[in-house]
Design a protein around this motif. Sequence first.
Motif, short mmCIF file in Angstrom:
data_model
loop_
_atom_site.label_atom_id
_atom_site.label_comp_id
_atom_site.label_asym_id
_atom_site.label_seq_id
_atom_site.Cartn_x
_atom_site.Cartn_y
_atom_site.Cartn_z
N VAL A 61 0.81 -1.22 0.00
CA VAL A 61 0.00 0.00 0.00
C VAL A 61 0.84 1.27 0.00
N GLY A 62 2.09 1.19 0.43
CA GLY A 62 2.96 2.36 0.45
C GLY A 62 3.67 2.63 -0.87
N MET A 63 3.35 1.88 -1.92
CA MET A 63 4.06 2.08 -3.19
C MET A 63 3.89 3.51 -3.70
N GLY A 64 2.72 4.11 -3.45
CA GLY A 64 2.50 5.47 -3.89
C GLY A 64 3.38 6.47 -3.17
N PHE A 65 3.73 6.16 -1.92
CA PHE A 65 4.59 7.06 -1.15
C PHE A 65 6.00 7.10 -1.73
N ARG A 66 6.40 5.98 -2.35
CA ARG A 66 7.73 5.94 -2.96
C ARG A 66 7.86 6.99 -4.06
N ASP A 67 6.74 7.29 -4.74
CA ASP A 67 6.78 8.33 -5.77
C ASP A 67 6.96 9.72 -5.17
N CYS A 68 6.73 9.86 -3.87
CA CYS A 68 6.95 11.14 -3.20
C CYS A 68 8.44 11.37 -2.91
N LEU A 69 9.28 10.40 -3.24
CA LEU A 69 10.73 10.60 -3.26
C LEU A 69 11.16 11.26 -4.57
N THR A 70 10.22 11.50 -5.46
CA THR A 70 10.52 11.97 -6.81
C THR A 70 9.77 13.27 -7.10
N GLY A 358 -3.65 20.48 -3.75
CA GLY A 358 -4.93 20.56 -4.45
C GLY A 358 -5.32 19.26 -5.14
N TYR A 359 -4.42 18.28 -5.13
CA TYR A 359 -4.64 17.02 -5.85
C TYR A 359 -4.46 15.82 -4.93
N GLY A 360 -5.10 14.71 -5.29
CA GLY A 360 -4.90 13.45 -4.61
C GLY A 360 -4.74 12.33 -5.63
N VAL A 361 -4.36 11.15 -5.15
CA VAL A 361 -4.15 9.99 -6.03
C VAL A 361 -5.47 9.22 -6.16
N MET A 362 -5.96 9.13 -7.37
CA MET A 362 -7.21 8.42 -7.69
C MET A 362 -6.95 6.95 -8.00
N LYS A 363 -5.77 6.63 -8.44
CA LYS A 363 -5.45 5.38 -9.10
C LYS A 363 -5.86 4.13 -8.33
N LEU A 445 2.93 4.49 -15.34
CA LEU A 445 3.28 3.77 -14.10
C LEU A 445 3.28 4.68 -12.87
N ALA A 446 2.64 5.83 -12.98
CA ALA A 446 2.66 6.81 -11.89
C ALA A 446 2.16 6.22 -10.58
N PHE A 447 2.87 6.51 -9.52
CA PHE A 447 2.55 6.12 -8.14
C PHE A 447 2.54 4.60 -7.94
N GLU A 448 3.15 3.88 -8.85
CA GLU A 448 3.35 2.44 -8.65
C GLU A 448 4.73 2.14 -8.09
N GLY A 449 5.42 3.19 -7.63
CA GLY A 449 6.68 3.01 -6.92
C GLY A 449 7.89 2.83 -7.80
#
Length: 504
Positions: A61-70, A358-363, A445-449
């Motif tokens: 479930v944290g795979m989306g957080f990995r994209d916050c390193l980018t 202003g945005y969130g992850v829908m995926k 592949l956005a937010f898939e880590g």
Amino acid sequence: MKARIIITILITSLAFSGCKKTLDLNPLDQISTDNFYKSKGDFDKSLAAVYASLQSEDFSVGMGFRDCLTDNGYQQFNSGSVNDIVQGNLNPTTGGYETSLYNNSYSGIARINIFLKYLGGYTGSDISENDKKTYEAEVRFIRGFYYFQLYSIYGDVPLVLEPLTLENQQQPKVASAQILSQIVTDLDYSIANLNTSPYYSNGGHAASSSAKALKARVLLFAAFGDNGQPDRSILTEVKDLCLDVMKQYKLSPNYEDNFRDATQRNNNEIIFSVNFLAPNNTTPWDMYYGDWVAASPLKNFINDFECTDGLPYGVSPLTDTANPFNNRDPRLKKTVFVDFVDFGNGKTHRPSNPRPTGYGVMKFLDPSNLPFGFSTLSQQDAVILRLGEVLLMYAEAQNEISGPDQTVYNAVKDIRDRVGMPAFPAGYNQDQMRQRIRHERRIELAFEGLRHYDLIRWHIAGEVLNKVKDSPVSYHFEDKFYRWPIPQTEIDKSGGVLTQNKNY
């Protein structure tokens, strides 16, 4: 697909919980490992525990957080210490991902090594030699996954292939090339001995194609070395692995089908996933992303989605600055929500937490789970490998080997066709196609880590991240961050046997 593995996890967590405490020789509150493995059923439970180790937030479930390193997103709660890391505060005591990726990988490896030890010594007639090979192939696939985490992030790390005891618990690092060799050895064994049927018809167990796809990802990372210059001989193997996998899978008709529970079952695109099953084995996808807005996409990421004519936003005559989600690549609305979640037909959810960008992850959100909150029993699987990524790996490898031939165009066209986006125009040179494939990876592949892996392997993390100006935190990337420090806690426990990575 889920039930055959997940159903035994709660039982197994009791029977197999000693795996994380390898030095507790005979704990009074647990079944001794030596007394546990008495039948095939015991190995089945332990195998479920190995799969369950992948349910750690870091790998699911944290795979989306990995994209916050980018440059893709911002994590308002600093989960995994991502804000500290992107600000340049990465050191041996940073904690968060810097510690948990290391510890959770080795915890999973410990379970696997114990499993293999007892499997090798088991003489019961209820497990055939062929079954033993399948068991071994499954856990070695997962061990390959864990060692890839360590290899890609830390580089030189200890190589542990047997259970640790008081005598051998202090392990030195080995060269990253040796870790890579072991990953390939494990995955080659898995390719040779896992079921050749596709993952979607294999009851939730890893298949030979799962190992091929993971090996392709590993080798794609390795091919770019320490300077971002691709090794075409390695990429040739990546290309061949992808071609093999592509024969067995099809893109799901709808992009979002890969991430919603009801359409994940028997999905012909999914090549491997971490499985969950409500009500006793759930994960907080909808709460984290839909209610807490734990990952907030950045404006530069939003702007990177093309208009429906295939031209960049701001360049295309279809650009609508008053309504920026109009006339855009349909994957934008499938990946991102603005202010509140809206599935249409009155199915909405207003997050209980602020939306800092202003945005969130829908995926990853599932409309069947509305309203989102603490009581939501989300059971969406975490998709680790899927055909969309394999097609892009093929396109990237083939373009680096031979330039943008028709097979490269076709691979990307298949992905864009699914969402109604136009094919790339003819006549690209190799560098132009390279940039378009890299862009396509960011969007598809956005937010898939995977964005962090990409920036590291292409060796452009500094160039990209130091230009980010639209995040609530300031970015600072140094070259030494291409390899993370070993957690100081592990250095201290080793008594000087484990040495720190250079520059830390």
